[in-house]
Write a protein that holds these residues in place. Structure first.
Motif, mmCIF file in Angstrom:
data_model
loop_
_atom_site.group_PDB
_atom_site.id
_atom_site.type_symbol
_atom_site.label_atom_id
_atom_site.label_comp_id
_atom_site.label_asym_id
_atom_site.label_seq_id
_atom_site.Cartn_x
_atom_site.Cartn_y
_atom_site.Cartn_z
ATOM 1 N N UNK A 1 -62.029 9.085 25.032
ATOM 2 C CA UNK A 1 -60.787 9.639 25.578
ATOM 3 C C UNK A 1 -59.707 9.609 24.493
ATOM 4 N N UNK A 2 -58.687 10.477 24.616
ATOM 5 C CA UNK A 2 -57.565 10.412 23.671
ATOM 6 C C UNK A 2 -56.993 8.999 23.631
ATOM 7 N N UNK A 3 -56.851 8.454 22.422
ATOM 8 C CA UNK A 3 -56.251 7.124 22.275
ATOM 9 C C UNK A 3 -57.140 5.957 22.676
ATOM 10 N N UNK A 4 -58.375 6.230 23.107
ATOM 11 C CA UNK A 4 -59.255 5.152 23.601
ATOM 12 C C UNK A 4 -59.610 4.182 22.478
ATOM 13 N N UNK A 5 -59.690 2.900 22.833
ATOM 14 C CA UNK A 5 -60.031 1.873 21.852
ATOM 15 C C UNK A 5 -61.082 0.935 22.411
ATOM 16 N N UNK A 6 -62.075 0.598 21.584
ATOM 17 C CA UNK A 6 -63.078 -0.401 21.966
ATOM 18 C C UNK A 6 -62.889 -1.621 21.082
ATOM 19 N N UNK A 7 -62.806 -2.783 21.706
ATOM 20 C CA UNK A 7 -62.514 -4.023 20.976
ATOM 21 C C UNK A 7 -63.613 -4.333 19.950
ATOM 22 N N UNK A 8 -63.321 -5.217 18.965
ATOM 23 C CA UNK A 8 -64.346 -5.544 17.961
ATOM 24 C C UNK A 8 -65.642 -6.034 18.614
ATOM 25 N N UNK A 9 -66.766 -5.541 18.105
ATOM 26 C CA UNK A 9 -68.077 -5.946 18.649
ATOM 27 C C UNK A 9 -69.133 -5.817 17.550
ATOM 28 N N UNK A 10 -70.260 -6.470 17.765
ATOM 29 C CA UNK A 10 -71.375 -6.282 16.838
ATOM 30 C C UNK A 10 -72.475 -5.499 17.545
ATOM 31 N N UNK A 11 -73.538 -5.162 16.810
ATOM 32 C CA UNK A 11 -74.670 -4.415 17.378
ATOM 33 C C UNK A 11 -75.977 -5.199 17.258
ATOM 34 N N UNK A 12 -76.097 -5.993 16.172
ATOM 35 C CA UNK A 12 -77.309 -6.770 15.855
ATOM 36 C C UNK A 12 -78.515 -5.876 15.618
ATOM 37 N N UNK A 13 -78.264 -4.657 15.200
ATOM 38 C CA UNK A 13 -79.285 -3.691 14.776
ATOM 39 C C UNK A 13 -78.523 -2.633 13.986
ATOM 40 N N UNK A 14 -79.213 -1.906 13.109
ATOM 41 C CA UNK A 14 -78.452 -0.917 12.348
ATOM 42 C C UNK A 14 -77.919 0.179 13.271
ATOM 43 N N UNK A 15 -76.887 0.838 12.810
ATOM 44 C CA UNK A 15 -76.283 1.912 13.595
ATOM 45 C C UNK A 15 -75.968 3.086 12.669
ATOM 46 N N UNK A 16 -76.110 4.286 13.200
ATOM 47 C CA UNK A 16 -75.740 5.496 12.475
ATOM 48 C C UNK A 16 -74.828 6.284 13.405
ATOM 49 N N UNK A 17 -73.634 6.606 12.927
ATOM 50 C CA UNK A 17 -72.623 7.238 13.775
ATOM 51 C C UNK A 17 -72.126 8.515 13.104
ATOM 52 N N UNK A 18 -72.064 9.595 13.863
ATOM 53 C CA UNK A 18 -71.578 10.851 13.315
ATOM 54 C C UNK A 18 -70.725 11.592 14.327
ATOM 55 N N UNK A 19 -69.657 12.206 13.834
ATOM 56 C CA UNK A 19 -68.702 12.889 14.714
ATOM 57 C C UNK A 19 -68.967 14.392 14.690
ATOM 58 N N UNK A 20 -69.119 14.996 15.869
ATOM 59 C CA UNK A 20 -69.307 16.456 15.928
ATOM 60 C C UNK A 20 -68.071 17.177 16.462
ATOM 61 N N UNK A 21 -67.119 16.416 17.002
ATOM 62 C CA UNK A 21 -65.876 17.042 17.480
ATOM 63 C C UNK A 21 -64.770 15.990 17.512
ATOM 64 N N UNK A 22 -63.642 16.276 16.863
ATOM 65 C CA UNK A 22 -62.513 15.341 16.906
ATOM 66 C C UNK A 22 -62.548 14.347 15.765
ATOM 67 N N UNK A 23 -62.097 13.124 16.030
ATOM 68 C CA UNK A 23 -61.994 12.068 15.006
ATOM 69 C C UNK A 23 -62.350 10.725 15.600
ATOM 70 N N UNK A 24 -62.817 9.838 14.751
ATOM 71 C CA UNK A 24 -63.097 8.461 15.176
ATOM 72 C C UNK A 24 -62.726 7.533 14.036
ATOM 73 N N UNK A 25 -61.859 6.561 14.302
ATOM 74 C CA UNK A 25 -61.494 5.571 13.282
ATOM 75 C C UNK A 25 -62.216 4.263 13.558
#
Ligand SMILES: [Fe+2]
Length: 192
Positions: A67-91
């Motif tokens: 969502x616009x302005x949405x934030x997820x608090x710090x977290x880990x995954x404990x496995x590798x992750x691959x993240x890619x944006x197809x629309x908009x922005x992610x910081x």
């Protein structure tokens, strides 16, 4: 042209051939060389959600809409992750444990993702995520394991202290984001 079923098959083949994140990141980067095609293939993001595209013991693929302005608090995954944006922005903000205060983290860096960017994170990364724009952001998140079964941690937004990941709280986060997004859409419609 992007076809979800073919993309999933390509990710599964890449992950089977290479257990690191390297081959899967290449599959995602190739798909995101045409973000508009991925957008057409997955459909225009309509509401905040985390939708499962594929899930096994070895691999999890999610279509995440922030969502616009949405934030997820710090977290880990404990496995590798691959993240890619197809629309908009992610910081992404990266965090590291403070040796003298074992359960607390401090900020360690940041990475801004634009449309078409695909990044890989090692299994020990701790990050928080923000959608910094005023419209929905669509991203593909791929994890090298069963994302829903792993025991994971998150760090309190206020104190930055560690506690076990609260999956119910995470589900509510999207529910509340949805309610706010729908209310904002109704408000905007009323102004027109
Ligand atoms: Fe994450």
């Amino acid at each position: 042209m992007f076809e979800t079923a073919q993309f999933i098959a390509d990710c599964r083949a890449a992950s089977a051939a290479d257990p690191t994140h390297k081959a899967v990141r290449e599959v995602l980067a190739r798909a995101l060389s045409e973000p508009a095609a991925v957008l057409r293939g997955l459909g225009e993001p309509e509401r905040p959600e985390s939708r499962k595209l594929f899930h096994s013991d070895a691999l999890t693929i999610l279509n995440v809409v922030w969502a616009p302005g949405m934030m997820v608090m710090p977290h880990d995954h404990r496995m590798w992750a691959v993240i890619g944006v197809y629309s908009g922005r992610e910081d992404n903000i990266f965090w590291r444990r403070i040796p003298s205060t074992p359960n607390k983290v401090e900020a360690a860096g940041a990475k801004a993702l634009c449309e078409g960017d695909a990044v890989a994170f090692d299994s020990d990364i701790i990050h928080s995520v923000i959608n910094p724009i005023d419209r929905l952001t669509g991203a593909i998140h791929i994890y090298g394991g069963d994302f829903f079964a792993a025991e994971r941690s998150e760090w309190d937004s206020l104190t930055l202290h560690e506690h076990p990941l609260d999956r119910e709280q995470r589900r509510r986060l999207f529910e509340e984001a949805n309610a706010r997004y729908e209310a904002s859409q109704r408000h905007l419609a009323g102004l027109r």
